[in-house]
Design a protein around this motif. Sequence first.
Motif, short mmCIF file in Angstrom:
data_model
loop_
_atom_site.label_atom_id
_atom_site.label_comp_id
_atom_site.label_asym_id
_atom_site.label_seq_id
_atom_site.Cartn_x
_atom_site.Cartn_y
_atom_site.Cartn_z
N ASP A 1 46.62 48.22 11.40
CA ASP A 1 45.63 48.20 12.48
C ASP A 1 44.26 48.23 11.83
OD1 ASP A 1 44.37 51.08 12.72
OD2 ASP A 1 46.52 51.39 12.43
N THR A 2 43.23 47.95 12.62
CA THR A 2 41.89 47.79 12.04
C THR A 2 41.28 49.09 11.53
OG1 THR A 2 40.91 47.98 14.25
CG2 THR A 2 41.39 45.75 13.44
N GLY A 3 41.89 50.24 11.86
CA GLY A 3 41.36 51.50 11.38
C GLY A 3 42.09 52.05 10.17
N LEU A 4 43.14 51.35 9.70
CA LEU A 4 43.97 51.89 8.63
C LEU A 4 43.17 52.15 7.36
CD1 LEU A 4 47.52 50.66 7.67
CD2 LEU A 4 45.84 51.17 5.92
N VAL A 5 42.34 51.22 6.95
CA VAL A 5 41.62 51.37 5.69
C VAL A 5 40.67 52.56 5.75
CG1 VAL A 5 40.01 50.29 4.07
CG2 VAL A 5 41.82 48.93 5.13
N GLU A 6 39.94 52.70 6.85
CA GLU A 6 39.00 53.81 6.96
C GLU A 6 39.75 55.15 6.91
OE1 GLU A 6 35.92 53.44 6.78
OE2 GLU A 6 35.36 51.48 7.57
N ARG A 7 40.92 55.21 7.54
CA ARG A 7 41.68 56.46 7.54
C ARG A 7 42.19 56.82 6.16
NH1 ARG A 7 44.17 53.99 11.99
NH2 ARG A 7 46.09 53.71 10.78
N GLU A 8 42.58 55.82 5.39
CA GLU A 8 43.27 56.07 4.13
C GLU A 8 42.41 55.88 2.90
OE1 GLU A 8 46.27 57.24 4.19
OE2 GLU A 8 46.53 57.02 6.36
N ALA A 9 41.16 55.46 3.06
CA ALA A 9 40.33 55.08 1.90
C ALA A 9 40.19 56.20 0.89
CB ALA A 9 38.95 54.61 2.38
N ALA A 10 39.96 57.42 1.35
CA ALA A 10 39.71 58.52 0.41
C ALA A 10 40.88 58.73 -0.54
CB ALA A 10 39.43 59.81 1.19
N GLY A 11 42.09 58.56 -0.05
CA GLY A 11 43.26 58.75 -0.90
C GLY A 11 43.53 57.60 -1.84
N LEU A 12 42.78 56.50 -1.70
CA LEU A 12 42.98 55.33 -2.55
C LEU A 12 41.90 55.21 -3.62
CD1 LEU A 12 43.95 52.82 0.28
CD2 LEU A 12 45.50 53.96 -1.31
N VAL A 13 41.00 56.18 -3.66
CA VAL A 13 39.94 56.20 -4.68
C VAL A 13 40.29 57.29 -5.70
CG1 VAL A 13 37.49 56.57 -5.13
CG2 VAL A 13 38.22 55.42 -3.03
N PRO A 14 40.39 56.95 -6.98
CA PRO A 14 40.76 57.96 -7.99
C PRO A 14 39.82 59.14 -8.00
CG PRO A 14 40.82 55.74 -8.92
CD PRO A 14 40.19 55.62 -7.57
N ASP A 15 40.37 60.31 -8.23
CA ASP A 15 39.59 61.53 -8.28
C ASP A 15 39.18 61.79 -9.73
OD1 ASP A 15 38.38 63.91 -7.79
OD2 ASP A 15 40.24 65.06 -7.54
N GLY A 16 37.98 61.41 -10.09
CA GLY A 16 37.51 61.62 -11.45
C GLY A 16 37.90 60.49 -12.39
N VAL A 17 37.57 60.67 -13.65
CA VAL A 17 37.82 59.68 -14.70
C VAL A 17 39.03 60.12 -15.52
CG1 VAL A 17 36.84 58.49 -16.70
CG2 VAL A 17 35.36 59.13 -14.78
N PRO A 18 40.04 59.27 -15.69
CA PRO A 18 41.21 59.67 -16.49
C PRO A 18 40.83 60.00 -17.93
CG PRO A 18 41.66 57.68 -15.21
CD PRO A 18 40.19 57.94 -15.09
N ASP A 19 41.53 60.96 -18.53
CA ASP A 19 41.25 61.35 -19.90
C ASP A 19 41.37 60.18 -20.87
OD1 ASP A 19 40.74 63.94 -19.15
OD2 ASP A 19 42.68 64.73 -19.78
N GLU A 20 42.33 59.30 -20.62
CA GLU A 20 42.53 58.20 -21.55
C GLU A 20 41.35 57.23 -21.59
OE1 GLU A 20 45.23 57.29 -17.92
OE2 GLU A 20 44.50 59.03 -19.05
N VAL A 21 40.53 57.22 -20.52
CA VAL A 21 39.31 56.40 -20.53
C VAL A 21 38.33 56.96 -21.56
CG1 VAL A 21 37.31 55.66 -19.19
CG2 VAL A 21 39.60 55.65 -18.15
N TYR A 22 38.14 58.28 -21.53
CA TYR A 22 37.25 58.89 -22.53
C TYR A 22 37.81 58.74 -23.94
CZ TYR A 22 34.70 61.08 -18.67
OH TYR A 22 33.94 61.31 -17.55
N ALA A 23 39.12 58.84 -24.06
CA ALA A 23 39.74 58.67 -25.38
C ALA A 23 39.49 57.26 -25.91
CB ALA A 23 41.24 58.95 -25.29
N ALA A 24 39.61 56.27 -25.03
CA ALA A 24 39.37 54.88 -25.44
C ALA A 24 37.90 54.67 -25.80
CB ALA A 24 39.79 53.93 -24.32
N ALA A 25 36.99 55.27 -25.02
CA ALA A 25 35.57 55.14 -25.32
C ALA A 25 35.24 55.80 -26.66
CB ALA A 25 34.74 55.77 -24.21
N ALA A 26 35.85 56.95 -26.92
CA ALA A 26 35.63 57.61 -28.21
C ALA A 26 36.17 56.76 -29.36
CB ALA A 26 36.29 58.99 -28.21
N ALA A 27 37.30 56.10 -29.14
CA ALA A 27 37.87 55.24 -30.18
C ALA A 27 36.94 54.07 -30.49
CB ALA A 27 39.24 54.72 -29.71
#
Length: 652
Positions: free
Chosen positions: A446-472
Amino acid sequence: MRNEMTTMFDTVLVANRGEIAVRVIRTLRELGVRSVAVFSDADADARHVHEADTAVRIGPPPAAESYLNVPALLEAARRTGAQAVHPGYGFLAENAEFARACTDAGLVFIGPPAAAISLMGDKIRAKETVAAYGVPVVPGSSGSGLTDAQLEEAAREIGTPVLLKPSAGGGGKGMRLVRDAAVLGEEIAAARREARASFGDDTLLVERWIDRPRHIEIQVLADTHGNVIHLGERECSLQRRHQKIIEEAPSVLLDAKTRAAMGEAAVQAARSCGYVGAGTVEFIVPGNDPASYYFMEMNTRLQVEHPVTELITGLDLVEWQLRVASGERLPYAQQDVTLTGWAIEARVCAEDPSRGFLPSGGTVLALREPQGGGVRTDSGLSEGVPVGSLYDPMLSKVIAYGPDRATAIRRLRAALADTVILGVPTNTGFLRRLLAHPDVVSGDLDTGLVEREAAGLVPDGVPDEVYAAAAAVRRDALAPRPDANGWTDPFSVPNGWRTGGAPAPLRFPLRVAGTDPVTYGAPDSAAVTADRVTVELDGAVGHFHRSGDWLGRDGDTWHVQDHDPVEASLSGAGRSGADTLAAPMPGTVTVVKVAVGDEVAAGQSLLVVEAMKMEHVISAPHAGTVTELDVTAGATVAMDQILAVVVPLEDS
């Protein structure tokens, strides 16, 4: 079955930019028709400019002075010998005056007659017109130019909830859902203000609101000989802020009988306004009663989501726009149209899900767009080209086809994971996660599905492996390279070696915008190449694309920068807290309502920043005094740039 073309155009001017201009140019090339691109100064190096046979500058960056500059477009057509103009979508595509100006200049407008555009562009007249042809319409007010009192009376007769809609516009601007009759007056006033600001016309209509509706549209095709057919439906219920983000064809909701009935209603809607060319009739459909469908509006142009129809019908809609405009008769009857397989499309936009989907920008540093194997990407991107804040945020569309819906969704998720756009935050990863949502997989939309569920589809913070890759990446940059004889000075190797003790871990202070800085070390097993990083962390292996400070994986991207607290403090980037107001997105300051020394109330509007058709109001975080104001109206600002400081009254 196809008629032989007798008079096809030699040269067509494409009065648009970005992915739709590239898309139209592709079909022109296949038909052997010379293409003319137009561009503003901001787009001088854009992909559509390079792919056209010739290109003409039409003005400075602002759309009003370039892509909306009708005299400049007509002059470009005259100079290049174009016989026809394809408007794409957006800008002037549904502008009756532009269509009329093309005709008056002796050019063929590749679209419907100006009268049809004008009629269907007025939502009130459009509803009245199609209703006279037996097309079901949403119950609502009748007549144009209703007063506030008349709108209130109509709303009370319909019964809340109701939807207030501007007659002159679309895209959700000015629309207001009213569930409480007690606030009708103030909501009508607010809707009028928004409509006047967006479209220069504050005429409103009121319609019954359908809870948990589905948005289904029918593609029609009409020639100049009176033939009109439909090409099936598209499901467009996955929307955010009234903007479609994922579309598919066909829809899981419709059976053959309902599809035929809605298709015939769409054909009658096209006949009611004398339509010619490719167009779309949009319906709102109760999810629990698909047989009760209602006409919403007609889009008198090619739609963004047209590729899904092309894939299930085997027809090139741009080609048929050109053929119809050249006078060719449709060789198809309705019974000749067959729908085979399933197609689904995702719109990749320059927006940052982690920042509430605010518009983003930057320069495309690395680009990989999947094609083939049931996947098609329509794109206006190329490496090295900046994405600014002046135009629409849509960058590309990734479309997947399969014999069934499950296959199409699986292929689209894989294609989004393979899409690499570094340098510009996009919604690619969000779209991939949305496609895995259980309700999307099952087709319970339905047209409201995305608005209802958007928050749960956005990652909470930056994964540790991203920082590990940047440090590498940073550790690799410090590593010495062997000399001509293959020898490396062991004392220059950044391994943390020290006398009298174990090696000290080599760690780097890092920061992703919008998050707190961290200090991170590179895993010993990390492997870095010119465009890839592989890290192993806690037994899991992560593979990243990289370019400069940017990392990408499965459609998500991160801009991981070095963090120097002293430099950040001196530059102002370190200022934070409730007193400091920063730009939430790159854009242009359109309004400045205060000056240094002004006392302001909590929540008072101070500035307006505009980017990619979106306005963002910067409000006072608390009552206080404006002690700093670093911008003026018309100024271009970067994301996180300090705009103003408001010190609480007791501190000022």
